[in-house]
Design an enzyme around this catalytic site. Structure first.
Site, PDB file in Angstrom:
ATOM      1  N   TRP A 100      43.056  48.517  41.500  1.00  0.00           N
ATOM      2  CA  TRP A 100      42.096  47.433  41.713  1.00  0.00           C
ATOM      3  C   TRP A 100      42.408  46.634  42.968  1.00  0.00           C
ATOM      4  O   TRP A 100      41.504  46.299  43.734  1.00  0.00           O
ATOM      5  CB  TRP A 100      42.000  46.539  40.468  1.00  0.00           C
ATOM      6  CG  TRP A 100      41.359  47.274  39.338  1.00  0.00           C
ATOM      7  CD1 TRP A 100      41.917  47.595  38.138  1.00  0.00           C
ATOM      8  CD2 TRP A 100      40.026  47.832  39.303  1.00  0.00           C
ATOM      9  NE1 TRP A 100      41.029  48.301  37.363  1.00  0.00           N
ATOM     10  CE2 TRP A 100      39.876  48.460  38.046  1.00  0.00           C
ATOM     11  CE3 TRP A 100      38.969  47.852  40.202  1.00  0.00           C
ATOM     12  CZ2 TRP A 100      38.689  49.103  37.670  1.00  0.00           C
ATOM     13  CZ3 TRP A 100      37.786  48.501  39.834  1.00  0.00           C
ATOM     14  CH2 TRP A 100      37.656  49.111  38.584  1.00  0.00           C
ATOM     15  N   ASP A 131      42.700  38.146  41.167  1.00  0.00           N
ATOM     16  CA  ASP A 131      41.785  38.856  40.274  1.00  0.00           C
ATOM     17  C   ASP A 131      42.436  38.866  38.889  1.00  0.00           C
ATOM     18  O   ASP A 131      43.501  39.458  38.700  1.00  0.00           O
ATOM     19  CB  ASP A 131      41.589  40.284  40.805  1.00  0.00           C
ATOM     20  CG  ASP A 131      40.745  41.170  39.877  1.00  0.00           C
ATOM     21  OD1 ASP A 131      40.339  40.706  38.793  1.00  0.00           O
ATOM     22  OD2 ASP A 131      40.504  42.337  40.259  1.00  0.00           O
ATOM     23  N   LYS A 149      36.566  42.755  30.116  1.00  0.00           N
ATOM     24  CA  LYS A 149      37.874  43.134  29.602  1.00  0.00           C
ATOM     25  C   LYS A 149      38.297  42.161  28.492  1.00  0.00           C
ATOM     26  O   LYS A 149      38.704  42.565  27.430  1.00  0.00           O
ATOM     27  CB  LYS A 149      38.940  43.143  30.700  1.00  0.00           C
ATOM     28  CG  LYS A 149      38.497  43.806  32.011  1.00  0.00           C
ATOM     29  CD  LYS A 149      38.436  45.321  31.905  1.00  0.00           C
ATOM     30  CE  LYS A 149      37.610  45.970  33.005  1.00  0.00           C
ATOM     31  NZ  LYS A 149      38.133  45.924  34.345  1.00  0.00           N
TER      32      LYS A 149
HETATM   33  C1  LIG Z   1      37.685  46.362  35.682  1.00  0.00           C
HETATM   34  C2  LIG Z   1      38.318  45.657  36.806  1.00  0.00           C
HETATM   35  C3  LIG Z   1      37.638  45.399  38.010  1.00  0.00           C
HETATM   36  C4  LIG Z   1      36.236  45.886  38.281  1.00  0.00           C
HETATM   37  O1  LIG Z   1      35.328  45.247  37.504  1.00  0.00           O
HETATM   38  P1  LIG Z   1      33.764  45.543  37.625  1.00  0.00           P
HETATM   39  O2  LIG Z   1      33.187  44.410  36.867  1.00  0.00           O
HETATM   40  O3  LIG Z   1      33.523  46.872  37.023  1.00  0.00           O
HETATM   41  O4  LIG Z   1      33.412  45.497  39.075  1.00  0.00           O
HETATM   42  C5  LIG Z   1      38.298  44.706  38.993  1.00  0.00           C
HETATM   43  N1  LIG Z   1      39.543  44.284  38.822  1.00  0.00           N
HETATM   44  C6  LIG Z   1      40.235  44.508  37.687  1.00  0.00           C
HETATM   45  C7  LIG Z   1      41.623  43.993  37.551  1.00  0.00           C
HETATM   46  C8  LIG Z   1      39.634  45.200  36.643  1.00  0.00           C
HETATM   47  O5  LIG Z   1      40.311  45.423  35.517  1.00  0.00           O
END
Ligand SMILES: *Cc1c(COP(=O)(O)O)cnc(C)c1O
Length: 359
Positions: A101, A170, A194
């Site tokens: 990511w 993030d 998540k």
């Molecule tokens: C799943 C995830 C993303 C991407 O998320 P989307 O909503 O599918 O764009 C980005 N960063 C992390 C840490 C993730 O787990």
């Protein structure tokens, strides 16, 4: 109806209480005679939903008025571009790459500016977080970017990098899993699917002095944080239903005692699984002990055929979505906030049985 224990990395399990409440309100939300899905985003009822969701999130993290809280769209991945577009003034930024990511965010940012890769843990297949005190941060970077919890590789930060730059984190896969001092960050953001709700909404917590009209030329109106902040996340139609569910999840976390209680629960769950992995002769954790995530737990047997057999047997026993990401292989148990302790206990008991039967 039988609910399974769902260890998916995302979209992932949600608290059963939240789903039941949403089901009860599906046809008639609080006497409006309609579902939240069918409701104008300019209605009184929805205005209360989004305002309460924001306030509950502020209460949980202790977010001060110096920060804007925005409900955005396009997934966390769209913010990979929005972040440089909104934050780059000198055109320079630092990135730490600790997995898929942060690597995706790093690649996206390279389209917009001069990016310094401060550290990259690919040398050991992203199984650790680098020693943050010994890294060389740029003096003139507009921000330092980190992925606080790498969903695929199962690592997490436990220390704030000692940079002078604003930190962008993030937190998609560790959102509201434990307390976090937001005042130490410039931007904390994450996709909902998540840990806090359904896919379709991204929550961005941004220090207000970082939000201005001075964005990169060509920044789409929708990606400009100033547009979103000034319009209270309603420049256009927001993902209303997803925001409504997030609001319920925030209330659920409050009801169990807030983030200290959430952390205690998550530590307890993770310990059950890691303790077993550390003593098992068949299953091994792939991550350095000090950097192990409380949320995503990758593990392997070292034998692809055995991994497959395990995943199939677990699925048949109602322990589903344990297949690891293709880049790591093996298994991954995502044990987000909504995973009950019994789910982890059942998983470990199943692993113990499986190991015994295969000796
Ligand atoms: C799943 C995830 C993303 C991407 O998320 P989307 O909503 O599918 O764009 C980005 N960063 C992390 C840490 C993730 O787990």
């Amino acid at each position: 109806m039988a609910r399974v224990y769902n260890f998916a990395a995302g979209p992932a399990n949600l608290p059963e209480e939240v789903l039941k409440e949403a089901a009860e309100e599906m046809l008639d939300y609080k006497g409006t005679g309609m579902s939240v899905m069918e409701m104008s985003h300019r209605s009184k009822a929805f205005d209360a939903i989004i305002k309460e969701a924001e306030q509950d999130l502020r209460d949980l993290y202790g977010i001060s008025d110096d920060y804007a809280v925005m409900f955005l769209q396009g997934g966390a991945s769209t913010q990979f571009a929005a972040i440089p577009m909104n934050l780059m003034k000198s055109g320079k930024a630092d990135y730490i790459v600790t997995g898929n990511w942060s690597n995706k965010a790093y690649k996206e940012a390279q389209m917009y500016g001069d990016i310094t890769l401060v550290a990259n843990t690919k040398d050991k297949n992203y199984t650790y977080i680098p020693d943050l005190d010994s890294l060389e941060y740029s003096d003139d970077a507009d921000y330092l970017y980190v992925c606080w919890n790498e969903t695929i590789h199962g690592t997490t930060y436990r220390q704030i990098p000692p940079t002078k730059a604003n930190i962008v984190a993030d937190v998609s896969s560790c959102f509201l899993s434990e307390p976090m001092d937001i005042s130490k960050f410039g931007v904390v953001y994450g996709g909902a699917q998540k840990n806090i709700g359904p896919a379709g909404v991204v929550v961005a917590i941004v220090r207000k002095d970082l939000i201005s009209d001075e964005v990169m030329a060509g920044t789409p109106t929708m990606l400009k944080w100033k547009t979103q902040m000034e319009n209270d996340s309603m420049y256009n139609t927001p993902p209303c239903y997803a925001i409504y569910i997030c609001g319920k999840v925030f209330k659920w976390i409050k009801s169990i005692g807030g983030l200290e209680a959430m952390k205690e629960r998550n530590e307890k769950k993770a310990a059950i699984l890691y303790d077993f992995l550390d003593k098992s002769e068949m299953f091994k954790s792939t991550v350095e002990k000090k950097d192990r995530s409380l949320m995503n737990v990758p593990f392997v047997t070292g034998d692809d055929a055995l991994d497959k057999e395990f995943i199939a047997a677990a699925t048949a026993a109602g322990l589903v979505e344990l297949k690891g990401h293709r880049s790591v292989g093996g298994m991954r148990a995502s044990i987000y906030n909504a995973m009950p302790i019994e789910g982890v206990e059942k998983l470990v008991a199943f692993m113990e049985e499986f190991e015994k039967a295969h000796k």
